[in-house]
Motif scaffolding. Structure first.
Motif, mmCIF file in Angstrom:
data_model
loop_
_atom_site.group_PDB
_atom_site.id
_atom_site.type_symbol
_atom_site.label_atom_id
_atom_site.label_comp_id
_atom_site.label_asym_id
_atom_site.label_seq_id
_atom_site.Cartn_x
_atom_site.Cartn_y
_atom_site.Cartn_z
ATOM 1 N N LYS A 80 0.828 -1.203 0.000
ATOM 2 C CA LYS A 80 0.000 0.000 0.000
ATOM 3 C C LYS A 80 0.864 1.255 0.000
ATOM 4 O O LYS A 80 0.604 2.196 -0.742
ATOM 5 C CB LYS A 80 -0.908 -0.006 1.218
ATOM 6 C CG LYS A 80 -1.797 1.202 1.352
ATOM 7 C CD LYS A 80 -2.677 1.098 2.571
ATOM 8 C CE LYS A 80 -3.518 2.328 2.761
ATOM 9 N NZ LYS A 80 -4.338 2.248 3.969
ATOM 10 N N ASP A 113 -10.353 2.064 4.748
ATOM 11 C CA ASP A 113 -9.238 2.929 4.353
ATOM 12 C C ASP A 113 -9.227 3.151 2.841
ATOM 13 O O ASP A 113 -8.960 4.257 2.373
ATOM 14 C CB ASP A 113 -7.906 2.332 4.785
ATOM 15 C CG ASP A 113 -7.679 2.432 6.289
ATOM 16 O OD1 ASP A 113 -8.413 3.211 6.941
ATOM 17 O OD2 ASP A 113 -6.779 1.738 6.798
ATOM 18 N N GLN A 114 -9.531 2.099 2.089
ATOM 19 C CA GLN A 114 -9.527 2.230 0.643
ATOM 20 C C GLN A 114 -10.633 3.174 0.184
ATOM 21 O O GLN A 114 -10.439 3.975 -0.729
ATOM 22 C CB GLN A 114 -9.686 0.861 -0.020
ATOM 23 C CG GLN A 114 -8.450 0.012 0.069
ATOM 24 C CD GLN A 114 -8.641 -1.372 -0.518
ATOM 25 O OE1 GLN A 114 -9.765 -1.801 -0.764
ATOM 26 N NE2 GLN A 114 -7.539 -2.078 -0.730
ATOM 27 N N VAL A 115 -11.799 3.090 0.820
ATOM 28 C CA VAL A 115 -12.898 3.990 0.466
ATOM 29 C C VAL A 115 -12.506 5.430 0.758
ATOM 30 O O VAL A 115 -12.731 6.335 -0.057
ATOM 31 C CB VAL A 115 -14.190 3.602 1.228
ATOM 32 C CG1 VAL A 115 -15.256 4.672 1.080
ATOM 33 C CG2 VAL A 115 -14.713 2.259 0.739
ATOM 34 N N GLU A 116 -11.869 5.666 1.909
ATOM 35 C CA GLU A 116 -11.436 7.016 2.253
ATOM 36 C C GLU A 116 -10.394 7.531 1.268
ATOM 37 O O GLU A 116 -10.442 8.690 0.853
ATOM 38 C CB GLU A 116 -10.862 7.041 3.669
ATOM 39 C CG GLU A 116 -11.897 6.866 4.754
ATOM 40 C CD GLU A 116 -11.282 6.794 6.149
ATOM 41 O OE1 GLU A 116 -10.061 7.043 6.273
ATOM 42 O OE2 GLU A 116 -12.019 6.489 7.093
ATOM 43 N N GLU A 117 -9.456 6.676 0.870
ATOM 44 C CA GLU A 117 -8.432 7.097 -0.072
ATOM 45 C C GLU A 117 -9.021 7.374 -1.445
ATOM 46 O O GLU A 117 -8.591 8.299 -2.139
ATOM 47 C CB GLU A 117 -7.332 6.043 -0.167
ATOM 48 C CG GLU A 117 -6.442 5.997 1.056
ATOM 49 C CD GLU A 117 -5.357 4.958 0.943
ATOM 50 O OE1 GLU A 117 -5.115 4.440 -0.163
ATOM 51 O OE2 GLU A 117 -4.737 4.665 1.977
ATOM 52 N N GLU A 118 -10.010 6.572 -1.858
ATOM 53 C CA GLU A 118 -10.660 6.822 -3.143
ATOM 54 C C GLU A 118 -11.375 8.160 -3.127
ATOM 55 O O GLU A 118 -11.362 8.893 -4.120
ATOM 56 C CB GLU A 118 -11.626 5.693 -3.472
ATOM 57 C CG GLU A 118 -10.953 4.391 -3.841
ATOM 58 C CD GLU A 118 -11.932 3.229 -3.983
ATOM 59 O OE1 GLU A 118 -13.147 3.449 -3.814
ATOM 60 O OE2 GLU A 118 -11.473 2.114 -4.267
ATOM 61 N N ASP A 119 -11.986 8.492 -1.989
ATOM 62 C CA ASP A 119 -12.647 9.787 -1.871
ATOM 63 C C ASP A 119 -11.636 10.920 -1.967
ATOM 64 O O ASP A 119 -11.887 11.946 -2.596
ATOM 65 C CB ASP A 119 -13.415 9.893 -0.549
ATOM 66 C CG ASP A 119 -14.649 8.992 -0.508
ATOM 67 O OD1 ASP A 119 -15.090 8.554 -1.601
ATOM 68 O OD2 ASP A 119 -15.156 8.729 0.607
ATOM 69 N N LYS A 120 -10.482 10.745 -1.321
ATOM 70 C CA LYS A 120 -9.451 11.785 -1.359
ATOM 71 C C LYS A 120 -8.838 11.910 -2.751
ATOM 72 O O LYS A 120 -8.437 12.993 -3.158
ATOM 73 C CB LYS A 120 -8.351 11.479 -0.348
ATOM 74 C CG LYS A 120 -8.782 11.658 1.080
ATOM 75 C CD LYS A 120 -7.650 11.334 2.023
ATOM 76 C CE LYS A 120 -8.084 11.439 3.467
ATOM 77 N NZ LYS A 120 -7.004 11.058 4.394
ATOM 78 N N ASP A 121 -8.755 10.787 -3.482
ATOM 79 C CA ASP A 121 -8.141 10.807 -4.804
ATOM 80 C C ASP A 121 -9.062 11.376 -5.876
ATOM 81 O O ASP A 121 -8.613 11.737 -6.957
ATOM 82 C CB ASP A 121 -7.695 9.404 -5.217
ATOM 83 C CG ASP A 121 -6.501 8.924 -4.406
ATOM 84 O OD1 ASP A 121 -5.826 9.782 -3.807
ATOM 85 O OD2 ASP A 121 -6.261 7.705 -4.362
ATOM 86 N N SER A 122 -10.337 11.443 -5.608
ATOM 87 C CA SER A 122 -11.269 11.968 -6.607
ATOM 88 C C SER A 122 -11.071 13.475 -6.760
ATOM 89 O O SER A 122 -10.444 14.140 -5.942
ATOM 90 C CB SER A 122 -12.714 11.663 -6.198
ATOM 91 O OG SER A 122 -13.070 12.431 -5.068
ATOM 92 N N GLN A 126 -9.939 16.378 -3.982
ATOM 93 C CA GLN A 126 -8.812 17.290 -4.161
ATOM 94 C C GLN A 126 -9.253 18.745 -4.023
ATOM 95 O O GLN A 126 -8.547 19.566 -3.447
ATOM 96 C CB GLN A 126 -8.147 17.071 -5.529
ATOM 97 C CG GLN A 126 -7.465 15.728 -5.664
ATOM 98 C CD GLN A 126 -6.324 15.558 -4.686
ATOM 99 O OE1 GLN A 126 -5.635 16.503 -4.339
ATOM 100 N NE2 GLN A 126 -6.131 14.332 -4.224
#
Length: 160
Positions: A80, A113-122, A126
């Motif tokens: 990761k 954690d993956q869901v949170e990171e996907e939200d941050k990466d969208s 940003q």
């Protein structure tokens, strides 16, 4: 269990002797056979030893499984965060043999954690991050990135 209680109680009762001749009785009562020393018949002693070995094997297998699960988690975290792999973790996973995966509660945490990171990466994530930052911070990050790129170019290019 009964064996342990019996041996503990019999040893305590023997120790309650009122002195005098204690050494003689110890020499006479110390048999060379371990089964007799434990207060069991030979068959009971062999069965007891077999049970002890089986329990130890079960504990060792459970311990190896837990170690492999932890190693699996470390491998997942290294992937990761793009950290170097560890041979020790891979060996522990291989020694466990079975398909070792993350425990269910850790799988749920990883999914969150993956869901949170996907939200941050969208793009919306940003934009929200930009709104929360002040312009000085953005300017400092841009300058730091520019200087890093300039240094990397200078190292690679002999003309600069």
């Amino acid at each position: 269990m009964a064996f342990l209680m019996k041996s503990m109680l019999s040893n305590q009762v023997k120790n309650l002797g009122l002195g005098g001749g204690g050494e003689e009785s110890k020499e006479e009562s110390t048999p060379s056979d371990p089964a007799a020393a434990a207060g069991m018949t030979r068959e009971e002693y062999e069965e007891y030893q077999k049970q002890m070995v089986e329990e130890k094997m079960e504990r060792d297998a459970a311990f190896a499984q837990k170690k492999a699960e932890r190693a699996c988690l470390r491998v997942h975290l290294r992937e990761k965060y793009r950290l170097p792999k560890s041979e020790m973790d891979e060996n522990q996973i291989q020694m466990a043999g079975d398909d070792v995966g993350l425990p269910e509660d850790l799988q749920k945490m990883v999914a969150e954690d993956q869901v949170e990171e996907e939200d941050k990466d969208s793009i919306l994530g940003q934009l929200q991050n930009i709104q929360n930052m002040d312009m000085d911070t953005i300017k400092e990050k841009a300058q730091a990135t520019f200087t890093e790129m300039k240094q990397a170019a200078e190292q690679k290019c002999s003309v600069m």
